[in-house]
Structures are given as structure tokens and as C-alpha cells.
Write a protein that holds these residues in place. Structure first.
Motif, PDB file in Angstrom:
ATOM      1  N   PRO A  14      -1.884  20.624   5.104  1.00  0.00           N
ATOM      2  CA  PRO A  14      -1.304  20.491   3.605  1.00  0.00           C
ATOM      3  C   PRO A  14      -2.101  20.069   2.612  1.00  0.00           C
ATOM      4  O   PRO A  14      -3.380  19.977   3.000  1.00  0.00           O
ATOM      5  N   VAL A  15      -1.812  20.175   1.402  1.00  0.00           N
ATOM      6  CA  VAL A  15      -2.886  20.036   0.221  1.00  0.00           C
ATOM      7  C   VAL A  15      -3.672  18.805   0.309  1.00  0.00           C
ATOM      8  O   VAL A  15      -4.783  18.656   0.410  1.00  0.00           O
ATOM      9  N   ARG A  16      -2.829  17.674   1.028  1.00  0.00           N
ATOM     10  CA  ARG A  16      -3.506  16.126   0.979  1.00  0.00           C
ATOM     11  C   ARG A  16      -2.723  15.428   1.905  1.00  0.00           C
ATOM     12  O   ARG A  16      -1.454  15.431   1.805  1.00  0.00           O
ATOM     13  N   PHE A  17      -3.243  14.877   3.200  1.00  0.00           N
ATOM     14  CA  PHE A  17      -2.501  13.753   3.564  1.00  0.00           C
ATOM     15  C   PHE A  17      -2.307  12.472   2.908  1.00  0.00           C
ATOM     16  O   PHE A  17      -3.177  12.276   2.119  1.00  0.00           O
ATOM     17  N   LEU A  18      -1.240  11.722   3.168  1.00  0.00           N
ATOM     18  CA  LEU A  18      -1.206  10.680   2.298  1.00  0.00           C
ATOM     19  C   LEU A  18      -1.667   9.457   2.855  1.00  0.00           C
ATOM     20  O   LEU A  18      -1.670   9.215   4.081  1.00  0.00           O
ATOM     21  N   THR A  19      -1.958   8.510   1.820  1.00  0.00           N
ATOM     22  CA  THR A  19      -2.764   7.163   2.596  1.00  0.00           C
ATOM     23  C   THR A  19      -1.573   5.932   2.501  1.00  0.00           C
ATOM     24  O   THR A  19      -0.427   6.152   1.900  1.00  0.00           O
ATOM     25  N   PRO A  20      -1.857   4.863   3.258  1.00  0.00           N
ATOM     26  CA  PRO A  20      -0.743   3.680   3.048  1.00  0.00           C
ATOM     27  C   PRO A  20      -0.604   3.493   1.739  1.00  0.00           C
ATOM     28  O   PRO A  20       0.555   3.030   1.224  1.00  0.00           O
ATOM     29  N   GLU A  21      -1.724   3.376   0.883  1.00  0.00           N
ATOM     30  CA  GLU A  21      -1.416   3.028  -0.353  1.00  0.00           C
ATOM     31  C   GLU A  21      -0.711   4.136  -1.290  1.00  0.00           C
ATOM     32  O   GLU A  21       0.353   3.604  -2.210  1.00  0.00           O
ATOM     33  N   ASP A  22      -0.720   5.522  -0.758  1.00  0.00           N
ATOM     34  CA  ASP A  22       0.299   6.356  -1.518  1.00  0.00           C
ATOM     35  C   ASP A  22       1.873   6.132  -0.956  1.00  0.00           C
ATOM     36  O   ASP A  22       2.445   6.391  -1.785  1.00  0.00           O
ATOM     37  N   ILE A  23       2.029   5.871   0.374  1.00  0.00           N
ATOM     38  CA  ILE A  23       3.289   5.633   0.710  1.00  0.00           C
ATOM     39  C   ILE A  23       3.695   4.316  -0.246  1.00  0.00           C
ATOM     40  O   ILE A  23       5.056   4.199  -0.482  1.00  0.00           O
ATOM     41  N   ALA A  24       3.055   3.121  -0.360  1.00  0.00           N
ATOM     42  CA  ALA A  24       3.296   1.959  -1.058  1.00  0.00           C
ATOM     43  C   ALA A  24       3.895   2.341  -2.293  1.00  0.00           C
ATOM     44  O   ALA A  24       4.890   1.855  -2.903  1.00  0.00           O
ATOM     45  N   SER A  25       2.945   3.034  -3.059  1.00  0.00           N
ATOM     46  CA  SER A  25       3.370   3.452  -4.521  1.00  0.00           C
ATOM     47  C   SER A  25       4.515   4.386  -4.466  1.00  0.00           C
ATOM     48  O   SER A  25       5.363   4.188  -5.390  1.00  0.00           O
ATOM     49  N   LEU A  26       4.785   5.315  -3.557  1.00  0.00           N
ATOM     50  CA  LEU A  26       5.934   6.293  -3.532  1.00  0.00           C
ATOM     51  C   LEU A  26       7.150   5.606  -3.498  1.00  0.00           C
ATOM     52  O   LEU A  26       7.962   5.839  -4.107  1.00  0.00           O
ATOM     53  N   PHE A  27       7.045   4.476  -2.515  1.00  0.00           N
ATOM     54  CA  PHE A  27       8.411   3.776  -2.319  1.00  0.00           C
ATOM     55  C   PHE A  27       8.654   2.519  -3.099  1.00  0.00           C
ATOM     56  O   PHE A  27       9.338   1.829  -3.333  1.00  0.00           O
ATOM     57  N   GLY A  28       7.548   2.063  -3.772  1.00  0.00           N
ATOM     58  CA  GLY A  28       7.413   0.790  -4.619  1.00  0.00           C
ATOM     59  C   GLY A  28       7.621  -0.276  -4.033  1.00  0.00           C
ATOM     60  O   GLY A  28       8.174  -1.267  -4.525  1.00  0.00           O
ATOM     61  N   VAL A  29       6.795  -0.410  -2.761  1.00  0.00           N
ATOM     62  CA  VAL A  29       6.917  -1.468  -1.980  1.00  0.00           C
ATOM     63  C   VAL A  29       5.190  -2.047  -1.998  1.00  0.00           C
ATOM     64  O   VAL A  29       4.122  -1.351  -2.162  1.00  0.00           O
ATOM     65  N   PRO A  30       5.171  -3.270  -1.636  1.00  0.00           N
ATOM     66  CA  PRO A  30       3.801  -3.838  -1.307  1.00  0.00           C
ATOM     67  C   PRO A  30       3.148  -3.100  -0.207  1.00  0.00           C
ATOM     68  O   PRO A  30       3.873  -2.813   0.863  1.00  0.00           O
ATOM     69  N   LEU A  31       1.577  -2.786  -0.145  1.00  0.00           N
ATOM     70  CA  LEU A  31       1.018  -2.631   0.792  1.00  0.00           C
ATOM     71  C   LEU A  31       1.374  -3.130   2.044  1.00  0.00           C
ATOM     72  O   LEU A  31       1.204  -2.094   3.218  1.00  0.00           O
ATOM     73  N   GLU A  32       1.511  -4.228   2.212  1.00  0.00           N
ATOM     74  CA  GLU A  32       1.803  -4.805   3.514  1.00  0.00           C
ATOM     75  C   GLU A  32       2.943  -4.675   4.043  1.00  0.00           C
ATOM     76  O   GLU A  32       3.157  -4.468   5.278  1.00  0.00           O
ATOM     77  N   THR A  33       3.999  -4.023   3.404  1.00  0.00           N
ATOM     78  CA  THR A  33       5.171  -3.375   3.807  1.00  0.00           C
ATOM     79  C   THR A  33       4.977  -2.365   4.670  1.00  0.00           C
ATOM     80  O   THR A  33       5.373  -2.040   5.785  1.00  0.00           O
ATOM     81  N   VAL A  34       4.441  -1.554   3.959  1.00  0.00           N
ATOM     82  CA  VAL A  34       3.800  -0.289   4.826  1.00  0.00           C
ATOM     83  C   VAL A  34       3.205  -0.544   6.122  1.00  0.00           C
ATOM     84  O   VAL A  34       3.476   0.077   7.191  1.00  0.00           O
ATOM     85  N   TYR A  35       2.418  -1.453   5.931  1.00  0.00           N
ATOM     86  CA  TYR A  35       1.658  -1.905   7.375  1.00  0.00           C
ATOM     87  C   TYR A  35       2.723  -2.516   8.386  1.00  0.00           C
ATOM     88  O   TYR A  35       2.638  -2.102   9.527  1.00  0.00           O
ATOM     89  N   GLN A  36       3.532  -3.291   8.133  1.00  0.00           N
ATOM     90  CA  GLN A  36       4.661  -3.893   8.774  1.00  0.00           C
ATOM     91  C   GLN A  36       5.432  -2.773   9.230  1.00  0.00           C
ATOM     92  O   GLN A  36       5.855  -2.775  10.708  1.00  0.00           O
ATOM     93  N   TRP A  37       5.794  -1.750   8.620  1.00  0.00           N
ATOM     94  CA  TRP A  37       6.596  -0.686   9.073  1.00  0.00           C
ATOM     95  C   TRP A  37       5.863  -0.080  10.154  1.00  0.00           C
ATOM     96  O   TRP A  37       6.502   0.227  11.246  1.00  0.00           O
ATOM     97  N   ARG A  38       4.490   0.118   9.850  1.00  0.00           N
ATOM     98  CA  ARG A  38       3.699   0.775  11.051  1.00  0.00           C
ATOM     99  C   ARG A  38       3.722   0.204  12.337  1.00  0.00           C
ATOM    100  O   ARG A  38       3.889   0.633  13.447  1.00  0.00           O
TER     101      ARG A  38
END
Length: 72
Positions: A14-38
């Protein structure tokens, strides 16, 4: 003369893989939420690239589709 091969669609990255920060921004959630999901394995599937977590855009899109179908 170097042998340059053009990647095919099936093997192209793909053009670029997404970072946890990208995921947080994409869904409008805190970065810690992304880490909890993981940790809980409830968010989009990620993978490790060395020390770093990355997300394939197609896997994220599929996760969103799955979430919206479960909610319906």
C-alpha cells in the motif's frame, strides 16, 4: 543494465501503512484507546514492524465494515 521490475497489483505494498496515531485520528479517539483495542484484540488488526505497530489500510477498512455490519 539493472533489471527493474514493476510490482504487480497482487504484490504491491500500500502507499503507506497506518500508525496508531493515524488510527486514533481517523476514529477521533485518544491514542490510549487504540492501544487498549490492541491489548483486548477488539480493534483493527495490526502487526509489528520491529518495535512499531502498523495497520494495513485494507485491514482497517475491513474492520470498519465488520463493525458496521454487527451494529445493524
Amino acid at each position: 543494465m539493472a533489471n527493474h521490475r514493476t510490482p504487480t497489483t497482487a504484490t504491491a505494498l500500500p502507499v503507506r501503512f497506518l500508525t496508531p496515531e493515524d488510527i486514533a485520528s481517523l476514529f477521533g479517539v485518544p491514542l490510549e484507546t487504540v492501544y487498549q483495542w490492541r491489548r483486548k484484540r477488539t480493534g483493527p488488526p495490526g502487526f509489528r514492524a520491529g518495535r512499531h505497530v502498523r495497520y494495513h489500510p485494507d485491514a482497517v477498512a475491513q474492520w470498519v465494515t465488520d463493525q458496521t455490519q454487527q451494529a445493524a
